[in-house]
Design an enzyme around this catalytic site. Sequence first.
Site, mmCIF file in Angstrom:
data_model
loop_
_atom_site.group_PDB
_atom_site.id
_atom_site.type_symbol
_atom_site.label_atom_id
_atom_site.label_comp_id
_atom_site.label_asym_id
_atom_site.label_seq_id
_atom_site.Cartn_x
_atom_site.Cartn_y
_atom_site.Cartn_z
ATOM 1 N N ASN A 175 -0.886 1.232 5.974
ATOM 2 C CA ASN A 175 -0.541 -0.056 5.284
ATOM 3 C C ASN A 175 0.131 -1.454 6.246
ATOM 4 O O ASN A 175 0.379 -1.018 7.653
ATOM 5 C CB ASN A 175 0.704 0.702 4.475
ATOM 6 C CG ASN A 175 2.163 -0.196 3.682
ATOM 7 O OD1 ASN A 175 1.076 -1.259 3.456
ATOM 8 N ND2 ASN A 175 2.799 -0.397 3.784
ATOM 9 N N GLY A 176 -0.768 -2.564 6.421
ATOM 10 C CA GLY A 176 0.273 -3.833 6.635
ATOM 11 C C GLY A 176 -1.318 -4.370 7.086
ATOM 12 O O GLY A 176 -1.616 -3.983 6.981
ATOM 13 N N ARG A 191 3.914 0.327 -6.465
ATOM 14 C CA ARG A 191 4.322 -0.335 -4.598
ATOM 15 C C ARG A 191 3.124 -1.432 -5.193
ATOM 16 O O ARG A 191 3.193 -2.283 -4.769
ATOM 17 C CB ARG A 191 3.859 0.232 -3.993
ATOM 18 C CG ARG A 191 4.868 1.411 -3.704
ATOM 19 C CD ARG A 191 4.781 2.076 -2.366
ATOM 20 N NE ARG A 191 4.331 1.627 -0.917
ATOM 21 C CZ ARG A 191 5.581 1.325 -0.481
ATOM 22 N NH1 ARG A 191 6.521 1.737 -0.431
ATOM 23 N NH2 ARG A 191 5.283 0.842 0.858
ATOM 24 N N GLU A 231 7.578 -12.858 -14.796
ATOM 25 C CA GLU A 231 6.551 -11.937 -14.236
ATOM 26 C C GLU A 231 7.008 -10.816 -14.565
ATOM 27 O O GLU A 231 5.893 -10.350 -14.215
ATOM 28 C CB GLU A 231 7.557 -11.775 -11.969
ATOM 29 C CG GLU A 231 9.018 -10.727 -12.854
ATOM 30 C CD GLU A 231 9.554 -10.634 -11.274
ATOM 31 O OE1 GLU A 231 8.496 -9.724 -10.682
ATOM 32 O OE2 GLU A 231 10.720 -10.286 -11.787
ATOM 33 N N LYS A 243 5.765 -4.271 -5.594
ATOM 34 C CA LYS A 243 7.428 -4.046 -5.261
ATOM 35 C C LYS A 243 7.545 -4.521 -4.183
ATOM 36 O O LYS A 243 8.722 -4.924 -3.903
ATOM 37 C CB LYS A 243 7.609 -2.678 -5.483
ATOM 38 C CG LYS A 243 9.059 -3.003 -5.549
ATOM 39 C CD LYS A 243 10.283 -2.982 -7.102
ATOM 40 C CE LYS A 243 11.409 -2.420 -6.452
ATOM 41 N NZ LYS A 243 11.862 -3.823 -7.605
ATOM 42 N N HIS A 250 16.610 -36.215 -15.504
ATOM 43 C CA HIS A 250 15.871 -37.442 -14.510
ATOM 44 C C HIS A 250 14.320 -36.315 -13.781
ATOM 45 O O HIS A 250 13.613 -36.337 -13.383
ATOM 46 C CB HIS A 250 15.999 -36.159 -12.881
ATOM 47 C CG HIS A 250 17.932 -36.460 -12.837
ATOM 48 N ND1 HIS A 250 17.654 -38.112 -12.839
ATOM 49 C CD2 HIS A 250 18.811 -36.596 -13.143
ATOM 50 C CE1 HIS A 250 19.036 -38.408 -13.216
ATOM 51 N NE2 HIS A 250 19.405 -37.079 -12.860
ATOM 52 N N CYS A 293 0.477 -1.135 -0.100
ATOM 53 C CA CYS A 293 0.068 -0.199 -0.053
ATOM 54 C C CYS A 293 1.176 1.261 0.563
ATOM 55 O O CYS A 293 2.069 1.345 0.373
ATOM 56 C CB CYS A 293 -0.967 0.385 0.993
ATOM 57 S SG CYS A 293 -2.066 -1.380 1.604
ATOM 58 N N TRP A 301 -3.494 -2.509 -0.964
ATOM 59 C CA TRP A 301 -3.213 -4.291 -2.220
ATOM 60 C C TRP A 301 -3.683 -4.702 -1.334
ATOM 61 O O TRP A 301 -3.136 -4.899 0.073
ATOM 62 C CB TRP A 301 -1.799 -3.614 -2.215
ATOM 63 C CG TRP A 301 -1.142 -4.674 -3.269
ATOM 64 C CD1 TRP A 301 -1.648 -5.168 -4.611
ATOM 65 C CD2 TRP A 301 -0.393 -5.875 -2.378
ATOM 66 N NE1 TRP A 301 -0.768 -6.645 -4.997
ATOM 67 C CE2 TRP A 301 -0.420 -7.641 -3.538
ATOM 68 C CE3 TRP A 301 0.503 -6.933 -1.187
ATOM 69 C CZ2 TRP A 301 0.659 -8.059 -3.809
ATOM 70 C CZ3 TRP A 301 0.472 -7.887 -1.900
ATOM 71 C CH2 TRP A 301 0.743 -8.633 -2.369
ATOM 72 N N GLU A 324 17.129 -16.874 -11.604
ATOM 73 C CA GLU A 324 17.391 -14.994 -12.080
ATOM 74 C C GLU A 324 16.799 -15.432 -13.322
ATOM 75 O O GLU A 324 15.232 -14.222 -13.610
ATOM 76 C CB GLU A 324 18.093 -14.674 -11.188
ATOM 77 C CG GLU A 324 17.627 -13.135 -11.381
ATOM 78 C CD GLU A 324 16.942 -12.137 -10.704
ATOM 79 O OE1 GLU A 324 16.078 -13.081 -10.040
ATOM 80 O OE2 GLU A 324 16.112 -11.382 -10.639
ATOM 81 N N LYS A 345 12.810 -13.182 -13.845
ATOM 82 C CA LYS A 345 12.271 -11.895 -14.789
ATOM 83 C C LYS A 345 11.153 -12.591 -15.814
ATOM 84 O O LYS A 345 10.463 -11.627 -16.351
ATOM 85 C CB LYS A 345 13.389 -11.746 -15.199
ATOM 86 C CG LYS A 345 14.800 -11.092 -14.635
ATOM 87 C CD LYS A 345 14.148 -10.089 -13.765
ATOM 88 C CE LYS A 345 13.527 -9.606 -12.526
ATOM 89 N NZ LYS A 345 13.886 -10.317 -11.381
HETATM 90 C C1 AGP Z 1 11.507 -9.360 -8.119
HETATM 91 O O1 AGP Z 1 11.912 -9.354 -9.778
HETATM 92 C C2 AGP Z 1 10.425 -9.950 -7.547
HETATM 93 N N1 AGP Z 1 10.130 -8.336 -7.429
HETATM 94 C C3 AGP Z 1 10.349 -10.399 -6.126
HETATM 95 O O2 AGP Z 1 10.369 -11.479 -6.023
HETATM 96 C C4 AGP Z 1 11.489 -9.772 -4.823
HETATM 97 O O3 AGP Z 1 12.583 -10.188 -5.358
HETATM 98 C C5 AGP Z 1 10.965 -10.186 -3.497
HETATM 99 O O4 AGP Z 1 9.781 -10.282 -3.365
HETATM 100 C C6 AGP Z 1 11.618 -10.007 -2.702
HETATM 101 O O5 AGP Z 1 11.865 -8.309 -2.485
HETATM 102 P P1 AGP Z 1 12.657 -7.279 -1.352
HETATM 103 O O6 AGP Z 1 14.444 -7.662 -2.030
HETATM 104 O O7 AGP Z 1 12.311 -5.808 -1.307
HETATM 105 O O8 AGP Z 1 13.197 -8.024 -0.393
#
Ligand code: AGP
Length: 609
Positions: A100-101, A27, A489, A604, A505, A2, A74, A482, A486
Amino acid sequence: MCGIVGYIGDKQAAEFLLDGLSKLEYRGYDSAGIAVYDGAKIRVEKSVGRLAALRDKIGSNMPKGTLGIGHTRWATHGRPSDRNAHPHTDCSGDFVIVHNGIIENYLALKEDLIEKGHDFKSETDTEVVAHLLEEVYNGDFVSSIREVLRRIEGSYSLVFMSRKHPDMLVCTKQDNPLVIGIGEGENFIASDIPAIISRTRRTYILNDGELAVVKKDSIQITNREGEAVTKKVFEVNWNAEAAEKGGYEHFMLKEIHEQPKAVRDTMSQRIAKDGKRIVMDELKWDADYLNSFNKIYIVACGTAYHAGLVGKFYIEKMARVLVEVDVASEFRYRNPIVDENTLLIVVSQSGETSDTLAALKESKRLGAKTLAITNVVGSSIAREADQVLYTWAGPEIAVASTKAYTTQLILFFMLSLYMAQIRGTQSPERVEALISRLKEIPAQVSETLSDVEPIKTFAKQYGFNEDVFYIGRALDYEVALEGALKLKEVSYIHAEAYAAGELKHGTLALIIEGVPVIALATQKSVYEKTLSNIKEVKARDAVVIGLAAAGDTELSKYVDHVITVPQTDELLIPLLTVVPLQLLAYYAAITRGCDVDKPRNLAKSVTVE
Ligand code: AGP
C-alpha cells in the site's frame, strides 16, 4: 486506500484473507487478490473488480495452506486489471508481496532490473519490490528485505512472503498504516483493525521504519537499525459489530445516527467535573506556549478542511488568535510562511491522508509546533504530530465522513474555549454558559435525528435534480460547504455551496425555475441579509428548503419548506444544521440507487498525493 491482510498459523489462510479483505472494502478498491503457500508452492489468485469477482474466480477450488497474504488495490500506477492486481511475485515465484503506497523511484529500479533480465508482468510500481528482493536475496530473508528497503523510496506498507521461508511473514511500513493481530498459535497482519477484530483484539501498531518478523508463535519487531523494539499491546475496545453496520442498511446511516454518542464521547472527558472549565490534559500548553505563536494554520482535506473552516471561526471569535485555513494539497506548494512561531493544526479522520501528512512533515521541518486532530489512534499523522487531540467517534467506515466532522467541530469548539481560558479572552461566566450549551448538544443531535421523514420526502422529490445549490452566511456558509460535498460524493448530484452574498456576483445566472436551493439561516447577526438572498433566488422561481433554528417564525414566509433544528448558541448550531444535510445526501443517494458506502472513484483514506 489499498487493503492488506496476512495470516500465519494452523488454520486455513484463505478464508481469513477473503473475510479480512471484505472488512477493508470501505477503503475503496478496484481489484483484489490472495496468495497462499500450500507446502510446495505459492498459489496466487487475483481479479479486477470487487471481492465477489475474486471469489467467483476461485470458486470451490479454495487455495490450501496456513500461510498467506491478501490485498485490495486502489490503482495509482497501472490501471485496474487482473495483472496489475496484487499480490505480485518475482520471476521465480519464490517471493510474493502486497503493498500500500507509492514506490517513487520504481522506474529507475525497474529499468535496471529489466537490464538484469527480470521479466515484469504488470505496470505497477509494486512489482519492482518483488524483483528487487529476488535480485538481492542472500539466503537470509530479513536482511535481504532490509537491503530492498534501503533501495526503495516512497511511502509503503509491505508484507513479504516466501516459499523459501514458510515459517514467517515479514512486514514493514513507512507513512502507511499496518497493524499486527496477536492470536493464540496464529498471528494476523492488516492495514486496519476491522480486518482482524473478529479474530483478536490484541494488536501491535507498527511505527514508521519498524519491521516485524511474524511467525505463528512469535512476533519480533525491530527498528530501522535492526534493534529490537518493545511494543505495548494496543487492546482494541471496539466489539466486532462496532465495525459492522449495527442493523443499519449502510455504514453511512449508522454513523450519522452514532453522532450523539460520538459527540458525547469526544467531549465528556474534557469538561471539568464542576462544568466550569474545559480540561485538555493531553495538551502540554500554558499561556507562554500559546502566546509564543503569531499565527495558526489549520490544514486538512475534504470534510476535515470544512471542519477547519469552522475551527477558524471558533478560535478567532473566542481566543482572538489569527487563523489561516488551507487545503493540504495546496498548502505546502505555496511556500507558506512557517517558522518556530507557527502552530500548525492538521485535521484528519483517518490520520493517513497523504497530503495532510506531507503538510505536517514539511511544517515540522520549517520549525512549526504541530497539533493533530484525528480519529485513529496510532495513525501516521497522530504519531508525526507533536501533540494529538483524538476525536472519539469510533471507526468511521463509510467513505462519506459524518461523525468525524461533528466530533472535529466539538474538539475545535473545546480547543478554542480552552485557549480562551488560558488567554483570558472570555469571562469565566461566558465559558461556563457555553459549556452548559455544549453539554446539551448530544441530546439535541438525537432530537434532530428523531424525525427523518420530511428529509426522506425532500430526497425523493428533488433527488433527481442534476443541480442543487447551498447558500448561507458566516457559520451557515461553512456548513453549506459540507452539505454540498456530502450530496456530491454519495448521490453524484452536482451540488455547489456559495456564500449567500456572492450569488449576485455570478451564480444567480444559474438559478432557474425549479432548481433546489438549500438556504441555511440560523446566524442572527446576518439573518436579514440571508433573507434578502433567499428572496433573490425565490424571485427566479427556485425551490428553497430553508434551515432555521426552532422558534423562527419568519423564514417560512419566504421558502417552500423549512427544516428546523433545536435552539442553541449560534456558535454551536453547525453541530445541528449539518445533520439534516447529511441525511438529505444519504436519502438522495438511496433515491438514485447509488453505492452509498463506497461511492464511485472515491476512497476512505487517500494515502497517495
Ligand atoms: C469526506 O466525506 C470525504 N470522504 C473526504 O473529503 C475526506 O474528508 C478527506 O479525504 C479527508 O480524509 P481524512 O479526514 O481521513 O484526512
